[in-house]
Design a protein around this motif. Sequence first.
Motif, mmCIF file in Angstrom:
data_model
loop_
_atom_site.group_PDB
_atom_site.id
_atom_site.type_symbol
_atom_site.label_atom_id
_atom_site.label_comp_id
_atom_site.label_asym_id
_atom_site.label_seq_id
_atom_site.Cartn_x
_atom_site.Cartn_y
_atom_site.Cartn_z
ATOM 1 N N ILE A 466 2.421 1.740 6.357
ATOM 2 C CA ILE A 466 1.917 2.795 5.463
ATOM 3 C C ILE A 466 2.834 4.021 5.503
ATOM 4 C CG2 ILE A 466 -0.460 1.971 5.584
ATOM 5 C CD1 ILE A 466 -1.186 4.477 7.164
ATOM 6 N N THR A 469 5.571 3.153 3.191
ATOM 7 C CA THR A 469 5.088 3.133 1.812
ATOM 8 C C THR A 469 4.785 4.536 1.291
ATOM 9 O OG1 THR A 469 3.975 1.118 2.514
ATOM 10 C CG2 THR A 469 3.518 1.864 0.295
ATOM 11 N N SER A 470 4.568 5.476 2.195
ATOM 12 C CA SER A 470 4.144 6.816 1.778
ATOM 13 C C SER A 470 5.179 7.468 0.863
ATOM 14 C CB SER A 470 3.900 7.694 2.991
ATOM 15 O OG SER A 470 5.113 7.975 3.647
ATOM 16 N N ARG A 472 6.744 5.993 -1.528
ATOM 17 C CA ARG A 472 6.436 5.530 -2.873
ATOM 18 C C ARG A 472 5.214 6.244 -3.455
ATOM 19 N NH1 ARG A 472 4.094 -0.374 -3.399
ATOM 20 N NH2 ARG A 472 2.815 0.013 -5.244
ATOM 21 N N PHE A 473 4.228 6.529 -2.595
ATOM 22 C CA PHE A 473 3.015 7.175 -3.093
ATOM 23 C C PHE A 473 3.089 8.699 -3.006
ATOM 24 C CE2 PHE A 473 1.341 2.881 -2.357
ATOM 25 C CZ PHE A 473 0.699 2.683 -3.574
ATOM 26 N N SER A 476 4.030 11.381 1.971
ATOM 27 C CA SER A 476 4.553 11.204 3.328
ATOM 28 C C SER A 476 4.078 12.280 4.298
ATOM 29 C CB SER A 476 6.068 11.167 3.334
ATOM 30 O OG SER A 476 6.583 11.093 2.053
ATOM 31 N N ASN A 577 -3.739 8.804 -3.819
ATOM 32 C CA ASN A 577 -2.471 8.284 -3.328
ATOM 33 C C ASN A 577 -2.514 7.964 -1.841
ATOM 34 O OD1 ASN A 577 -1.132 8.230 -5.723
ATOM 35 N ND2 ASN A 577 -0.348 10.335 -5.534
ATOM 36 N N CYS A 581 -2.135 4.269 -0.334
ATOM 37 C CA CYS A 581 -1.077 4.036 0.643
ATOM 38 C C CYS A 581 -1.649 3.354 1.898
ATOM 39 C CB CYS A 581 -0.424 5.370 0.998
ATOM 40 S SG CYS A 581 0.934 5.207 2.149
ATOM 41 N N SER A 584 -2.130 -0.264 1.543
ATOM 42 C CA SER A 584 -0.950 -1.118 1.566
ATOM 43 C C SER A 584 -0.692 -1.694 2.957
ATOM 44 C CB SER A 584 0.283 -0.338 1.090
ATOM 45 O OG SER A 584 0.710 0.541 2.109
#
Length: 681
Positions: A466, A469-470, A472-473, A476, A577, A581, A584
Motif C-alpha cells: 500500500i 501504491t500510495s 498512484r492514489f 503517500s 483514495n 489504496c 490494494s
Amino acid sequence: MERRRSRSPRAAPTRNPLTQKPYSSNYTKLLKDRKSLPVYEALLQLENLLKLHQVIILQGETGSGKTTQVPQYLAGLQKKVACTQPRRVAAMSVAKRVAEEMDVKLGEHVGYSVRFDECSSESTLLKYLTDGMLLREAMKHPTLDQYDIIILDEAHERTLATDILFGLMKEVLQKRRDLKVIVMSATLNADKFQHYFEGAPLLSVPGRLFPVEVFFTQVAEEDYVAAAVKTVMQIHAFEDPGDILVFLTGEEEIETACRNIKKEANKYGESVGKLLVIPLYSTLPPSAQQKIFEPAPGPNTKNIPGRKCIIATNIAETSLTIDGVVYVVDSGLSKQKVYNPRMRVESLMVSPISKASAKQRAGRAGRTQPGKCYRLYTEETYRSELQETTHPEILRSNLTSVVLTLRVMGIDNLVKFDFMDPPAPETMMRALEILNFLGALDDEGDLTELGSLISEFPLDPELSKILITSERFKCSDDILTLCAMLSVQNPFLRPKESGEVADKAKAQFAHQDGDHLTLISVFSAYIREGQRQDWCSHNFINPRSMRAAAEIRDQLLVKFNKLGLQVLSEERGRSENIRKCICSGFFTQVACKEKSSIYATLKEKQCVAIHPSTTLAFRPEWVLYHEYILTSKNYIRTVSIINPIWLLELAPHYFELEGFPDSQGKRQLESLKKSRAKNKK
Ligand code: CDP
Ligand code: MG
C-alpha cells in the motif's frame, strides 16, 4: 608463543587495542566479574575448535556469559562478528553492556541493529542484531560477506527468523568456506542442532545453578495477575532478602500488577523493607528497560533490607539475565503466536508455556544462591497440560514475508530448502498465493519488479504494497503515517477507572470513514501540537506509541525517497483514495454485513463483529479490517468502510470468486461484476 599468550583471555594489556586509550577503572571492575563467568574458561577452547570446524554448537545455562563474552572475544581477534537475538530489547541492552565491557563507545566498535534503529558504523567489529535484521541483511548480501563469524544466539527459542537463518547458513557455508557459524543455546535440545548441522562439535559450558525449590498452588487461580500480586507481597513480607522476578504475559497486565504491588507495599509502611517495582516488556524505551539492572534499594529506617521486584514478559526467561533474583513467580503463561492458514489468521494468544520454559523460569531463581519458584498453577496442570517444549514458531506463523525474503535471496525451490522443521505445505501455499495476488510473484512464482520493491521496506508485504501504491492514489503522506501507526502499539489508552473520559477524548479524532483514518488524524494532531507529552496524557494517547510512530515514519520516508517514489498528497477525494489504496494490499481482509451487526469474512465466511473500540458511528455494509482477533467472540479491529467495486477493480484475480463460499457478500460481488460487464459492452 608470545603472541599466543596475548590472545588468551587471561592476558590483560593496559591499553585498549581498539581505541589505543588506557583502560578505564570501570573496565577493570567489569573484567573481574567477567572472569568469573563459566564461559570465560571455555573461550580458548572455542577459538581452537573454530580452527577445525565451520560450525560449532555452544550450550550453557542462561547467565553463563555466552551472549556477552563469546562475541567480544572473537571480535578481539579482529573478526567481524554478527550475533543475533530473537528480541530487540536483548540486542540493544546486550550491545550496550558489551560496549561497556570492551571500554568502547556504543555504535563504534560494538553496535546493534534492530528494525527502525541502526546503531553501528564503519568501524563496527561486533554487531548485535535481531534475527529478523540479519535476514534482511542477507537479502542485500546473500553470502553475508560483511561478516567472518555469525553467531545464532538463543537458538533454542526457535523463532521464525532464526529457523530460516539455520537453513540459510547451510547454503552460505557451502559457498563460503571461510565463514564460521556458532549456534548458541540454553541447555535444551542441543543434540537437535548437532544433528541438523551434521558433524558440528558440541561445546558444553558447565552450569552453576543452585537448587531451586518449586511450589505449586493447591487449587487453580482464577485471576493470575491478582495471585501474582499476592504472592509477591507474601514473599516481601516473610521471606529472606533477595530480588523477585515475576513472569506475566503483556504490557497491560504488567502495568496493573506494578500499580497494585506498589499500592499494597505502601499499606505495610516501614514494617517491610523498601520495594522497587520495575516493569519489563519489549515496547518500553531502552532507558526504562535499563532500570532492571539498578541495584535493590538499601535498608529502611528499621534496618530491614529492601529488594527489587521485576515484572516481566518472557523476555526475562532466557534472553536477559538479572543478577540477584532469588524468588521467581511464574504465571505459567505467555503470549504466543498462533496461525490458522485456513482462516489466514495470525494472532497472539495468551497460552500455557511448555515444561522446558517452566524449568528455565524456575532456574532464574538459582543463579547466585539457592532460590524459590512459586508457580501460580497446580501440579496437575503442570503434568497434564504443559507440553514438553514449545513448538517452533515456523509451525505457527504466517509465512508470506519469509517466502518473499527467500525469493529475494534467490532461493526458488522452497521444497528443497533445508528447514529444521518444515512448515505445513498449506501454509507455504497460502504464502505463495497471497504474494501472487499482491503482484510480488508472477504466475510462475518468480519475483516481479513490484515484489523486489515490496521487499525493500521492513514491513509486512501488504503494508509495503500500500505504501508503494500510495503514489498512484496520491496519498503517500497519509499512507506513510498509516504504516507507521500500524507498526506501533495501539496509541489509545483506556484505563478502566476513566474509560468514559478516554472514549470522549478519542472521539475528537474519530473519522467517519473508519479507524484507519482515525489513526492518521491522531498522528496529524500530535504533530500539530508539537509532539507534546502533556498533550498526549491529556488526550489519553500513549506518548511512546506516538514517538515510535514519528520515528518509524521518518525512516520509511527516507527509504521511500531513496527508492525514487514520490510523496504526493491531494486533498480532493482524500478519504476515498486512502481507503482504495489500503484495499490494494488488504483485499483479503474484507467482510460484508450479514445481519444487523454480524459480519462474515468473505473468503473464509467466519462470523465476526466489529470490535467495540472502533470509531465508526454506524455499521456499514462493507468493511476492510486490519486485524482479526480470536477470543471467545471473534472480532475484527481497525476497520474502515469500503466500496465493493474497489475490490473488483484492484484485485480482479483474487475476486474471481470461484472458491468463495456462498454468502451475502459473494452474491453482491457477482451481481456487481455482471453489471460492470454489461456496461463495458
Ligand atoms: O548469554 P548468557 O545467558 O549465557 O549470559 P549473558 O547474557 O552473557 O550474561 C552474563 C552476565 O552478564 C550475567 O551475569 C548478566 O547479569 C550480566 N549482564 C549485565 O549485567 N547486563 C547486561 N545488559 C547483560 C548481561
Ligand atoms: Mg544469552
